[in-house]
Design an enzyme around this catalytic site. Structure first.
Site, PDB file in Angstrom:
ATOM      1  N   TYR A  56      -0.435   0.922 -12.729  1.00 30.29           N
ATOM      2  CA  TYR A  56      -1.215  -0.295 -12.535  1.00 30.29           C
ATOM      3  C   TYR A  56      -0.803  -1.302 -13.605  1.00 30.29           C
ATOM      4  O   TYR A  56      -1.160  -1.168 -14.774  1.00 30.29           O
ATOM      5  CB  TYR A  56      -2.712  -0.022 -12.640  1.00 30.29           C
ATOM      6  CG  TYR A  56      -3.305   0.828 -11.541  1.00 30.29           C
ATOM      7  CD1 TYR A  56      -2.615   1.100 -10.360  1.00 30.29           C
ATOM      8  CD2 TYR A  56      -4.582   1.358 -11.675  1.00 30.29           C
ATOM      9  CE1 TYR A  56      -3.178   1.870  -9.359  1.00 30.29           C
ATOM     10  CE2 TYR A  56      -5.153   2.129 -10.666  1.00 30.29           C
ATOM     11  CZ  TYR A  56      -4.445   2.390  -9.518  1.00 30.29           C
ATOM     12  OH  TYR A  56      -5.004   3.159  -8.530  1.00 30.29           O
ATOM     13  N   GLY A 212     -12.831  -5.544  -0.778  1.00 30.56           N
ATOM     14  CA  GLY A 212     -13.687  -6.721  -0.712  1.00 30.56           C
ATOM     15  C   GLY A 212     -13.956  -7.221   0.688  1.00 30.56           C
ATOM     16  O   GLY A 212     -14.820  -8.081   0.893  1.00 30.56           O
ATOM     17  N   SER A 215     -17.485  -6.504   1.617  1.00 28.63           N
ATOM     18  CA  SER A 215     -18.410  -6.689   0.497  1.00 28.63           C
ATOM     19  C   SER A 215     -19.493  -7.700   0.802  1.00 28.63           C
ATOM     20  O   SER A 215     -20.513  -7.764   0.105  1.00 28.63           O
ATOM     21  CB  SER A 215     -17.640  -7.152  -0.747  1.00 28.63           C
ATOM     22  OG  SER A 215     -17.126  -8.470  -0.541  1.00 28.63           O
TER      23      SER A 215
END
Length: 334
Positions: A56, A212, A215
């Protein structure tokens, strides 16, 4: 906060885990100070599981977590459990070039992760995707050697199918499988989840809000940076996005009737699927973390679950969860 087991051989962890990837990469700019404050807030709220990957932002996320842990009170630092994925090969331009699961590579990746995190052991260690050129037995066997030496506590898997799970479990005790699972990503229900339950392996569910998308905060007119993963994700494109957002609006009606947010009801749905499932929430701010933690107070009865199923049936989402080039690396087809 209640705890849940990561399988029969893994540690007890909080009912929710914190996925830290978005604090470093793939979802646009993130604020370092707010990211660290969010990790601290999660630990203070009783969240114990911190999930990352050594790839990451090429180690940035591990160093961020390491910084947050060093700055946390000793009691909170000691309760934190680190879950690390390894194996993805990157280049200086941010490109991706496959996966490396060779035993020598496993030891190499672990050495760097321990240093960046500033810890003397990793609680759960797993290859991010199966290396097609290396049998899973060899990769898991190398992690088992790290367990014997005390560098790793538990062995995990990530995004693999039922056959690979069985082969890995025959090699060494597996604590859990990390895999995408949400209202609109339910492919594990057919073969993977029955297999992990048969073998006593827990599930760490990532993507519980589908990056998301479900969401309740994502809008059709949102502009995404070219480096944002969602700008390439099929579910966020054109007609697919419009269709998927219509599912969110159907879910919003149910959430409003219960007096909760869309995100909270989506997370609560994953929590309802079994005590062996620990959802990862990808909160990058304390505000989003607080919202996610509110899901722990949401109780879904049979009528609620039936209404959710009608609003968002299995396989209702439009578009695959990854671009076509990445789908071949996944353990399930959705």
């Amino acid at each position: 906060m209640q705890t849940r087991p990561l399988g029969t051989t893994g540690p007890q962890t909080s009912a929710l885990g914190l996925g830290c990837m978005g604090m470093s990469a793939l979802y646009g700019e993130a604020d370092r100070a707010e990211s660290i404050a969010t990790i601290h807030a999660a630990l203070e709220a009783g969240v114990t599981l911190l999930d990352t990957g050594d790839f990451y932002a090429m180690g940035h996320n591990e160093m961020l977590i390491g910084e947050a842990l060093r700055a946390a009170p000793a009691a909170l630092r000691e309760q934190a459990l680190t879950s690390v994925k390894f194996g993805a090969l990157r280049d200086p331009d941010g490109g991706w070039s496959g996966y490396d699961g060779r035993p020598a590579a496993v030891r190499n990746f672990a050495a760097y992760s321990l240093q960046r995190l500033g810890v003397d052991h990793i609680d759960v260690y797993r290859i991010a995707r199966l290396d097609p050129n290396v049998p899973i037995e060899e990769t898991v066997g190398a992690i088992a050697e790290l367990v014997e030496k005390g560098h790793v506590r538990h062995i995990g898997l990530s995004e693999v199918g039922a056959d690979t799970i069985r082969r890995a479990a025959a090699t060494a005790p597996i604590s859990d499988l990390q895999i995408e699972y949400s209202l609109i990503s339910r492919g594990i229900e057919d073969e993977v989840l029955p297999t992990t339950r048969e073998l006593g392996i827990g599930i760490t569910a990532y993507g519980v809000l589908s990056r998301g998308l479900i969401s309740g905060h994502f809008t059709a007119d949102r502009q995404l940076a070219p480096t944002d993963f969602r700008s390439m994700s099929p579910r966020f494109q054109g007609d697919n996005l419009q269709h998927n957002l219509s599912l969110v609006e159907a879910l919003r009606k149910i959430a409003e009737q219960k007096g909760v947010s869309v995100a909270q009801i989506a997370i609560a749905w994953v929590l309802s699927r079994g005590e062996d499932i620990v959802p990862l929430v990808g909160a990058r701010t304390r505000e989003r973390l607080t919202e996610a933690l509110g899901a722990l107070d949401v109780t879904l009865d049979d009528a609620d679950l039936a209404a959710i199923e009608r609003a968002v049936p299995a396989d209702a989402a439009a578009g695959d969860r990854y671009p076509a080039a990445q789908m071949s690396h996944l353990g399930t087809d959705r």
